[in-house]
Scaffold this active site. Structure first.
Site, PDB file in Angstrom:
ATOM      1  N   LEU A 103       1.049  -1.125   0.025  1.00  0.00           N
ATOM      2  CA  LEU A 103      -0.001   0.152   0.011  1.00  0.00           C
ATOM      3  C   LEU A 103       1.024   1.225  -0.058  1.00  0.00           C
ATOM      4  O   LEU A 103       2.162   1.261   0.648  1.00  0.00           O
ATOM      5  CB  LEU A 103      -0.884  -0.097   1.235  1.00  0.00           C
ATOM      6  N   ASP A 104       0.489   2.190  -0.728  1.00  0.00           N
ATOM      7  CA  ASP A 104       1.111   3.459  -0.836  1.00  0.00           C
ATOM      8  C   ASP A 104       1.502   4.132   0.609  1.00  0.00           C
ATOM      9  O   ASP A 104       0.595   3.566   1.727  1.00  0.00           O
ATOM     10  CB  ASP A 104       0.543   4.674  -1.496  1.00  0.00           C
ATOM     11  N   LYS A 105       2.537   4.919   0.830  1.00  0.00           N
ATOM     12  CA  LYS A 105       2.948   5.220   2.282  1.00  0.00           C
ATOM     13  C   LYS A 105       1.647   6.040   3.035  1.00  0.00           C
ATOM     14  O   LYS A 105       1.347   5.889   4.087  1.00  0.00           O
ATOM     15  CB  LYS A 105       3.947   6.403   2.148  1.00  0.00           C
ATOM     16  N   HIS A 186       0.654   2.878  -7.788  1.00  0.00           N
ATOM     17  CA  HIS A 186      -0.232   4.040  -7.589  1.00  0.00           C
ATOM     18  C   HIS A 186      -1.543   4.045  -8.489  1.00  0.00           C
ATOM     19  O   HIS A 186      -2.188   4.811  -9.010  1.00  0.00           O
ATOM     20  CB  HIS A 186       0.399   5.292  -7.987  1.00  0.00           C
ATOM     21  N   LYS A 189      -4.730   5.971  -7.769  1.00  0.00           N
ATOM     22  CA  LYS A 189      -4.359   7.455  -7.880  1.00  0.00           C
ATOM     23  C   LYS A 189      -4.432   7.581  -9.261  1.00  0.00           C
ATOM     24  O   LYS A 189      -4.851   8.860  -9.711  1.00  0.00           O
ATOM     25  CB  LYS A 189      -3.420   7.562  -7.052  1.00  0.00           C
TER      26      LYS A 189
END
Ligand code: URA
Length: 238
Positions: A103-105, A186, A189
């Protein structure tokens, strides 16, 4: 054959020191007899292991469900940033756990941590069709055309081809549920940026048969239950 303290601490429920205390207090039984020493070795196969009479699985690999908070990177070590492993107690940082999928930060939610490489490989393999769902909030208003674009499979400006995905709109016009069958960098997004509706908040709710436990606050974790592990095994057999 493996040491009792290794088998018990490998469940993620107790540190080796705690195991020692449990054994000393006579709270551990192995195959019906009170365990005498944490160092005694046993075969995991068919082992009847109990703590306070409650059966404990002697599984070789550990699987934890983590409610990932924002601000942590999905990695095992990083020279500059805080990793999700740092949310675990010290004894669990030494058993080879890693995040199965990233998962992204700034993304929150369900992250599976395991030391079972074959399991992670299967769950991430596109052939196993492990759907993931995310709650998303955007800067903008989600509409029919976004859902249609997701369903058709988007090709992004940089050439990234996305498989058909789900976008269910929720009551608030800036909120939705996205279902992905893949996990490119990502991805959500980028898909929503391409629709002119940048993501402002993202949280993973499910991964295949696993659903984020609502009882876990961000930063909290727990071992998977026997039912959850069985559900993952079923995915692997598909
Ligand atoms: N898609 C993203 O953009 N970020 C994530 O962390 C997961 C899916």
């Amino acid at each position: 054959m493996e040491r009792l303290d290794k088998i018990l601490s490998g469940t993620g429920r107790w540190s080796r020191k705690e195991v020692k205390e449990l054994v000393r207090a006579g709270r551990v039984t192995v195959n019906g007899a009170v365990a005498r020493s944490p160092e005694e070795k046993y075969d995991r196969e068919g082992l009847d292991l109990r703590v306070d009479g409650e059966a404990v699985s002697g599984e070789k690999y550990l699987c934890l469900m983590l409610h990932k908070p924002a601000g942590y990177v999905s990695a095992t070590d990083d020279p500059r940033q805080t990793t999700v492993l740092e949310l675990l107690p010290p004894h669990l940082r030494r058993v080879g756990l890693f995040p199965a999928g990233r998962l992204d930060k700034d993304t929150e939610g369900l992250l599976l941590l395991t030391n079972d490489g074959a399991l992670a490989h299967d769950l991430l393999s596109p052939r196993k069709h492990v759907d993931k769902t995310y709650f998303v909030r955007v800067d903008g208003v989600l509409d029919e055309s976004d859902t249609a674009a997701f369903e058709a499979g988007m090709t992004l400006g940089d050439g990234l081809e996305c498989l058909p995905a789900g976008l269910e709109r929720l009551e608030r016009p800036d909120e939705g549920l996205v279902t992905l069958r893949e996990g490119k960098y990502h991805q959500i997004k980028r898909m929503l940026a391409a629709r002119g509706k940048p993501v402002v908040y993202l949280k993973r709710l499910t991964m295949g048969p696993l659903t984020l436990d609502e009882g876990l606050a961000p930063g909290e974790w727990r071992p998977l239950t026997a039912e959850e592990r069985a559900a993952l095994d079923a995915v692997r057999r598909k």
